[in-house]
Scaffold this motif. Structure first.
Motif, PDB file in Angstrom:
ATOM      1  N   VAL A 103      20.515 -22.046   9.579  1.00 60.45           N
ATOM      2  CA  VAL A 103      21.767 -21.297   9.412  1.00 60.45           C
ATOM      3  C   VAL A 103      21.996 -20.382  10.608  1.00 60.45           C
ATOM      4  N   GLN A 104      20.943 -19.716  11.087  1.00 64.62           N
ATOM      5  CA  GLN A 104      21.086 -18.830  12.243  1.00 64.62           C
ATOM      6  C   GLN A 104      21.531 -19.607  13.474  1.00 64.62           C
ATOM      7  N   SER A 105      20.949 -20.791  13.696  1.00 67.17           N
ATOM      8  CA  SER A 105      21.341 -21.565  14.877  1.00 67.17           C
ATOM      9  C   SER A 105      22.795 -22.030  14.764  1.00 67.17           C
ATOM     10  N   LYS A 106      23.208 -22.379  13.550  1.00 66.01           N
ATOM     11  CA  LYS A 106      24.611 -22.794  13.351  1.00 66.01           C
ATOM     12  C   LYS A 106      25.551 -21.607  13.529  1.00 66.01           C
ATOM     13  N   LEU A 107      25.122 -20.447  13.077  1.00 63.08           N
ATOM     14  CA  LEU A 107      25.922 -19.238  13.246  1.00 63.08           C
ATOM     15  C   LEU A 107      26.135 -18.967  14.732  1.00 63.08           C
ATOM     16  N   ASP A 108      25.090 -19.185  15.531  1.00 62.00           N
ATOM     17  CA  ASP A 108      25.195 -18.994  16.975  1.00 62.00           C
ATOM     18  C   ASP A 108      26.177 -19.974  17.612  1.00 62.00           C
ATOM     19  N   GLU A 109      26.381 -21.137  16.969  1.00 58.21           N
ATOM     20  CA  GLU A 109      27.304 -22.149  17.502  1.00 58.21           C
ATOM     21  C   GLU A 109      28.755 -21.902  17.100  1.00 58.21           C
ATOM     22  N   LEU A 110      28.986 -21.013  16.140  1.00 53.44           N
ATOM     23  CA  LEU A 110      30.360 -20.728  15.702  1.00 53.44           C
ATOM     24  C   LEU A 110      31.172 -20.133  16.841  1.00 53.44           C
ATOM     25  N   ASP A 111      32.487 -20.376  16.812  1.00 56.28           N
ATOM     26  CA  ASP A 111      33.374 -19.734  17.781  1.00 56.28           C
ATOM     27  C   ASP A 111      33.207 -18.225  17.672  1.00 56.28           C
ATOM     28  N   GLY A 112      33.331 -17.545  18.799  1.00 54.02           N
ATOM     29  CA  GLY A 112      33.085 -16.108  18.872  1.00 54.02           C
ATOM     30  C   GLY A 112      33.778 -15.271  17.820  1.00 54.02           C
ATOM     31  N   ILE A 113      35.055 -15.525  17.585  1.00 51.53           N
ATOM     32  CA  ILE A 113      35.837 -14.699  16.660  1.00 51.53           C
ATOM     33  C   ILE A 113      35.317 -14.865  15.232  1.00 51.53           C
ATOM     34  N   TYR A 114      34.902 -16.084  14.872  1.00 49.75           N
ATOM     35  CA  TYR A 114      34.366 -16.332  13.526  1.00 49.75           C
ATOM     36  C   TYR A 114      32.958 -15.753  13.396  1.00 49.75           C
ATOM     37  N   ARG A 115      32.155 -15.945  14.428  1.00 45.64           N
ATOM     38  CA  ARG A 115      30.790 -15.413  14.403  1.00 45.64           C
ATOM     39  C   ARG A 115      30.831 -13.890  14.250  1.00 45.64           C
ATOM     40  N   LYS A 116      31.694 -13.256  15.036  1.00 44.14           N
ATOM     41  CA  LYS A 116      31.802 -11.799  14.990  1.00 44.14           C
ATOM     42  C   LYS A 116      32.250 -11.332  13.598  1.00 44.14           C
ATOM     43  N   THR A 117      33.203 -12.025  12.998  1.00 45.44           N
ATOM     44  CA  THR A 117      33.695 -11.659  11.669  1.00 45.44           C
ATOM     45  C   THR A 117      32.583 -11.789  10.631  1.00 45.44           C
ATOM     46  N   VAL A 118      31.833 -12.888  10.693  1.00 45.48           N
ATOM     47  CA  VAL A 118      30.719 -13.107   9.759  1.00 45.48           C
ATOM     48  C   VAL A 118      29.656 -12.023   9.937  1.00 45.48           C
ATOM     49  N   LEU A 119      29.312 -11.705  11.173  1.00 44.54           N
ATOM     50  CA  LEU A 119      28.299 -10.681  11.425  1.00 44.54           C
ATOM     51  C   LEU A 119      28.753  -9.308  10.930  1.00 44.54           C
ATOM     52  N   TYR A 120      30.015  -8.964  11.186  1.00 43.47           N
ATOM     53  CA  TYR A 120      30.536  -7.684  10.700  1.00 43.47           C
ATOM     54  C   TYR A 120      30.414  -7.599   9.180  1.00 43.47           C
ATOM     55  N   PHE A 121      30.790  -8.697   8.499  1.00 45.97           N
ATOM     56  CA  PHE A 121      30.844  -8.667   7.035  1.00 45.97           C
ATOM     57  C   PHE A 121      29.466  -8.782   6.395  1.00 45.97           C
ATOM     58  N   TYR A 122      28.692  -9.785   6.792  1.00 45.71           N
ATOM     59  CA  TYR A 122      27.428 -10.062   6.106  1.00 45.71           C
ATOM     60  C   TYR A 122      26.224  -9.310   6.668  1.00 45.71           C
ATOM     61  N   VAL A 123      26.221  -9.057   7.958  1.00 44.96           N
ATOM     62  CA  VAL A 123      25.069  -8.381   8.552  1.00 44.96           C
ATOM     63  C   VAL A 123      25.295  -6.868   8.596  1.00 44.96           C
ATOM     64  N   ASN A 124      26.435  -6.454   9.141  1.00 43.46           N
ATOM     65  CA  ASN A 124      26.723  -5.023   9.248  1.00 43.46           C
ATOM     66  C   ASN A 124      27.274  -4.437   7.956  1.00 43.46           C
ATOM     67  N   GLN A 125      27.651  -5.309   7.009  1.00 43.27           N
ATOM     68  CA  GLN A 125      28.177  -4.885   5.713  1.00 43.27           C
ATOM     69  C   GLN A 125      29.442  -4.033   5.828  1.00 43.27           C
ATOM     70  N   TYR A 126      30.290  -4.342   6.834  1.00 42.79           N
ATOM     71  CA  TYR A 126      31.555  -3.636   6.936  1.00 42.79           C
ATOM     72  C   TYR A 126      32.492  -4.148   5.856  1.00 42.79           C
ATOM     73  N   SER A 127      33.384  -3.279   5.399  1.00 42.43           N
ATOM     74  CA  SER A 127      34.384  -3.695   4.422  1.00 42.43           C
ATOM     75  C   SER A 127      35.451  -4.518   5.143  1.00 42.43           C
ATOM     76  N   LEU A 128      36.284  -5.203   4.373  1.00 39.25           N
ATOM     77  CA  LEU A 128      37.375  -5.977   4.974  1.00 39.25           C
ATOM     78  C   LEU A 128      38.310  -5.043   5.762  1.00 39.25           C
ATOM     79  N   ASN A 129      38.566  -3.853   5.210  1.00 38.75           N
ATOM     80  CA  ASN A 129      39.422  -2.874   5.910  1.00 38.75           C
ATOM     81  C   ASN A 129      38.815  -2.471   7.254  1.00 38.75           C
ATOM     82  N   GLU A 130      37.510  -2.194   7.252  1.00 44.52           N
ATOM     83  CA  GLU A 130      36.846  -1.785   8.494  1.00 44.52           C
ATOM     84  C   GLU A 130      36.903  -2.895   9.537  1.00 44.52           C
ATOM     85  N   ILE A 131      36.689  -4.131   9.096  1.00 41.95           N
ATOM     86  CA  ILE A 131      36.739  -5.265  10.026  1.00 41.95           C
ATOM     87  C   ILE A 131      38.148  -5.420  10.589  1.00 41.95           C
TER      88      ILE A 131
END
Length: 183
Positions: A116-144
């Protein structure tokens, strides 16, 4: 979510939340304190239950956020901040409740996490960044939305597309064969 109330949710998920808290804290007393905080938040957010499609995921998110908040407070209070890890390493797959995992289970979980981590690294930048903000950094949708200067609808759409793309990439990966099914 018709027919569901706090009491039935508590009865259904109390053991799951307790085991998750125990897995996160690795301490019985801390797990009980964390669990109490989690259920307090659930009660406070009872109104939002009506719009929840996946109660277990919702509860898991509340539990993870509560744990992270408590962890951050502990780190801030600690005189030995330098000794604290920079980030929490709590893989999503560790949240799956089960009996004591076997060595094979642990190896499989580690393999899946790497895939999953390797596939996450292959995601387009904008999607990868959104996923990391939400699932890793635990930002709310408003914060993102504020960070990325887009609407909440755009954030939701990007998360949805990113998860779909990740799923497709994992399903097409030969290395992942045997761990996942298309169903």
């Amino acid at each position: 979510m018709a027919g569901r109330n706090i009491e039935t949710i508590y009865e259904e998920y109390e053991r799951f939340i307790y085991h998750l808290c125990l897995k996160l804290t690795r301490n019985k007393d801390e797990a009980e304190d964390l669990m109490q905080d989690v259920w307090l938040k659930v009660v406070r957010n009872e109104k939002s239950l009506e719009s929840v499609d996946h109660v277990k995921a919702w509860l898991t998110t509340i539990c993870m956020n509560t744990f992270r908040d408590r962890y951050r407070k502990t780190v801030r209070r600690s005189q030995h901040v330098m000794e604290q890890p920079e980030t929490l390493d709590v893989p999503i797959l560790d949240l799956v409740p089960c009996a004591e995992p076997t060595a094979d289970d642990l190896l499989e979980r580690d393999d899946i996490r790497h895939i999953v981590q390797s596939k996450l690294d292959e995601l387009d930048g904008i999607y990868r960044k959104t996923v990391l903000y939400f699932y890793v950094n635990q930002y709310s949708l408003n914060e993102i939305a504020e960070l990325m200067k887009v609407s909440i609808g755009t954030v939701k759409s990007r998360l949805f597309r990113a998860k779909q793309r990740l799923k497709e990439m994992v399903l097409l990966d030969e290395q992942a064969e045997g761990y996942v099914t298309a169903g």
